[in-house]
Scaffold this motif. Structure first.
Motif, PDB file in Angstrom:
ATOM      1  N   GLU A   6       0.830  -1.201   0.000  1.00 27.99           N
ATOM      2  CA  GLU A   6       0.000   0.000   0.000  1.00 27.99           C
ATOM      3  C   GLU A   6       0.867   1.254   0.000  1.00 27.99           C
ATOM      4  OE1 GLU A   6      -2.209  -2.801   3.042  1.00 27.99           O
ATOM      5  OE2 GLU A   6      -0.153  -2.119   2.706  1.00 27.99           O
ATOM      6  N   SER A   7       0.292   2.309  -0.529  1.00 27.54           N
ATOM      7  CA  SER A   7       0.916   3.631  -0.434  1.00 27.54           C
ATOM      8  C   SER A   7      -0.193   4.657  -0.335  1.00 27.54           C
ATOM      9  CB  SER A   7       1.826   3.906  -1.630  1.00 27.54           C
ATOM     10  OG  SER A   7       1.086   3.855  -2.838  1.00 27.54           O
ATOM     11  N   LEU A  20      -5.471   6.175  -1.686  1.00 26.84           N
ATOM     12  CA  LEU A  20      -4.634   5.025  -1.358  1.00 26.84           C
ATOM     13  C   LEU A  20      -4.399   4.208  -2.620  1.00 26.84           C
ATOM     14  CD1 LEU A  20      -6.354   3.770   1.926  1.00 26.84           C
ATOM     15  CD2 LEU A  20      -4.595   5.527   1.665  1.00 26.84           C
ATOM     16  N   SER A  21      -3.225   3.610  -2.693  1.00 23.58           N
ATOM     17  CA  SER A  21      -2.916   2.728  -3.805  1.00 23.58           C
ATOM     18  C   SER A  21      -2.395   1.403  -3.277  1.00 23.58           C
ATOM     19  CB  SER A  21      -1.866   3.358  -4.725  1.00 23.58           C
ATOM     20  OG  SER A  21      -2.382   4.492  -5.367  1.00 23.58           O
ATOM     21  N   LYS A  75      -1.335  -2.807 -14.827  1.00 25.67           N
ATOM     22  CA  LYS A  75      -0.315  -2.453 -13.845  1.00 25.67           C
ATOM     23  C   LYS A  75      -0.484  -3.211 -12.532  1.00 25.67           C
ATOM     24  CE  LYS A  75       0.302   2.250 -15.597  1.00 25.67           C
ATOM     25  NZ  LYS A  75       0.251   3.694 -15.273  1.00 25.67           N
ATOM     26  N   ASN A  76      -1.541  -3.999 -12.411  1.00 19.32           N
ATOM     27  CA  ASN A  76      -1.826  -4.734 -11.173  1.00 19.32           C
ATOM     28  C   ASN A  76      -1.912  -3.793  -9.972  1.00 19.32           C
ATOM     29  OD1 ASN A  76      -2.327  -7.370 -11.850  1.00 19.32           O
ATOM     30  ND2 ASN A  76      -0.238  -8.065 -11.544  1.00 19.32           N
ATOM     31  N   THR A  77      -2.604  -2.702 -10.155  1.00 20.11           N
ATOM     32  CA  THR A  77      -2.776  -1.746  -9.066  1.00 20.11           C
ATOM     33  C   THR A  77      -4.265  -1.475  -8.816  1.00 20.11           C
ATOM     34  OG1 THR A  77      -2.591   0.131 -10.565  1.00 20.11           O
ATOM     35  CG2 THR A  77      -0.573  -0.607  -9.471  1.00 20.11           C
ATOM     36  N   VAL A  78      -4.576  -1.201  -7.583  1.00 25.54           N
ATOM     37  CA  VAL A  78      -5.927  -0.829  -7.183  1.00 25.54           C
ATOM     38  C   VAL A  78      -5.834   0.452  -6.362  1.00 25.54           C
ATOM     39  CG1 VAL A  78      -7.902  -1.448  -5.758  1.00 25.54           C
ATOM     40  CG2 VAL A  78      -6.854  -3.157  -7.224  1.00 25.54           C
ATOM     41  N   ASN A  79      -6.684   1.398  -6.687  1.00 23.20           N
ATOM     42  CA  ASN A  79      -6.701   2.671  -5.972  1.00 23.20           C
ATOM     43  C   ASN A  79      -7.992   2.840  -5.201  1.00 23.20           C
ATOM     44  OD1 ASN A  79      -4.190   3.567  -7.097  1.00 23.20           O
ATOM     45  ND2 ASN A  79      -5.278   3.962  -9.000  1.00 23.20           N
ATOM     46  N   LEU A  80      -7.907   3.546  -4.104  1.00 21.08           N
ATOM     47  CA  LEU A  80      -9.086   3.895  -3.323  1.00 21.08           C
ATOM     48  C   LEU A  80      -9.081   5.407  -3.135  1.00 21.08           C
ATOM     49  CD1 LEU A  80     -11.532   2.705  -1.752  1.00 21.08           C
ATOM     50  CD2 LEU A  80     -10.126   2.896   0.312  1.00 21.08           C
ATOM     51  N   GLN A  81      -9.952   6.081  -3.864  1.00 24.86           N
ATOM     52  CA  GLN A  81     -10.088   7.516  -3.733  1.00 24.86           C
ATOM     53  C   GLN A  81     -11.114   7.804  -2.654  1.00 24.86           C
ATOM     54  OE1 GLN A  81      -8.410  10.126  -5.492  1.00 24.86           O
ATOM     55  NE2 GLN A  81      -9.370  11.283  -3.835  1.00 24.86           N
ATOM     56  N   MET A  82     -10.700   8.549  -1.645  1.00 20.83           N
ATOM     57  CA  MET A  82     -11.573   8.823  -0.503  1.00 20.83           C
ATOM     58  C   MET A  82     -11.879  10.308  -0.447  1.00 20.83           C
ATOM     59  SD  MET A  82      -9.748   6.339   2.316  1.00 20.83           S
ATOM     60  CE  MET A  82      -8.229   7.287   2.334  1.00 20.83           C
ATOM     61  N   VAL A 121      -4.600   6.150   8.066  1.00 26.66           N
ATOM     62  CA  VAL A 121      -5.392   7.296   7.629  1.00 26.66           C
ATOM     63  C   VAL A 121      -5.959   7.947   8.883  1.00 26.66           C
ATOM     64  CG1 VAL A 121      -7.469   8.046   6.431  1.00 26.66           C
ATOM     65  CG2 VAL A 121      -5.947   6.357   5.367  1.00 26.66           C
ATOM     66  N   THR A 122      -5.681   9.231   9.041  1.00 26.84           N
ATOM     67  CA  THR A 122      -6.171   9.967  10.199  1.00 26.84           C
ATOM     68  C   THR A 122      -6.942  11.183   9.712  1.00 26.84           C
ATOM     69  OG1 THR A 122      -4.265   9.261  11.514  1.00 26.84           O
ATOM     70  CG2 THR A 122      -5.545  11.135  12.336  1.00 26.84           C
TER      71      THR A 122
END
Length: 125
Positions: A6-7, A20-21, A75-82, A121-122
């Motif tokens: 994760e990043s 998040l990625s 790219k084998n990536t998943v993102n989470l836009q919050m 995540v804060t």
């Protein structure tokens, strides 16, 4: 074996946004599903969102309309836009994956074999 890294994450104010990625490497199959869970102090790990390889996505009710999960299969990536973050979103967020998930299992963390190390995540009020 699959490795998930994760990043992203960090600190945001109420109403703010974070992204998040999750990068997957290793033996990901054509049916590999990736999702996000989170765990706040003193609470159980809870489902946030998941996305199948065909890009069908599912969300927890608490984040629906605010979070968006997406994936790039090449790219084998998943993102989470919050977006519109709330203090209740404060938690360690984990990327999780599995090659054999069915729809009835996606909200149960026990069905995911592969996990990232987590990212904090804060959200401040």
């Amino acid at each position: 074996q699959v490795q998930l890294v994760e990043s992203g994450g960090g600190l945001a104010q109420t109403g703010g946004s974070l992204r998040l990625s999750c990068a997957a490497s290793g033996r990901t199959s054509s049916q590999y599903t990736i999702g996000w869970f989170r765990q706040a102090p003193g609470k159980e790990r809870e489902f946030v969102a998941t996305i199948f390889r065909g890009r069908t996505a599912y969300y927890a009710e608490s984040v629906k309309g605010r979070f968006t999960i997406s994936r790039d299969n090449a790219k084998n990536t998943v993102n989470l836009q919050m977006k519109d973050l709330k203090p209740d979103d404060t938690a360690v967020y984990y990327c999780a994956g599995d090659a054999g998930l069915i729809l009835s299992s996606i909200r149960n963390h026990a069905y995911y074999d592969d996990w990232g190390q987590g990212t904090q995540v804060t959200v401040s009020s």
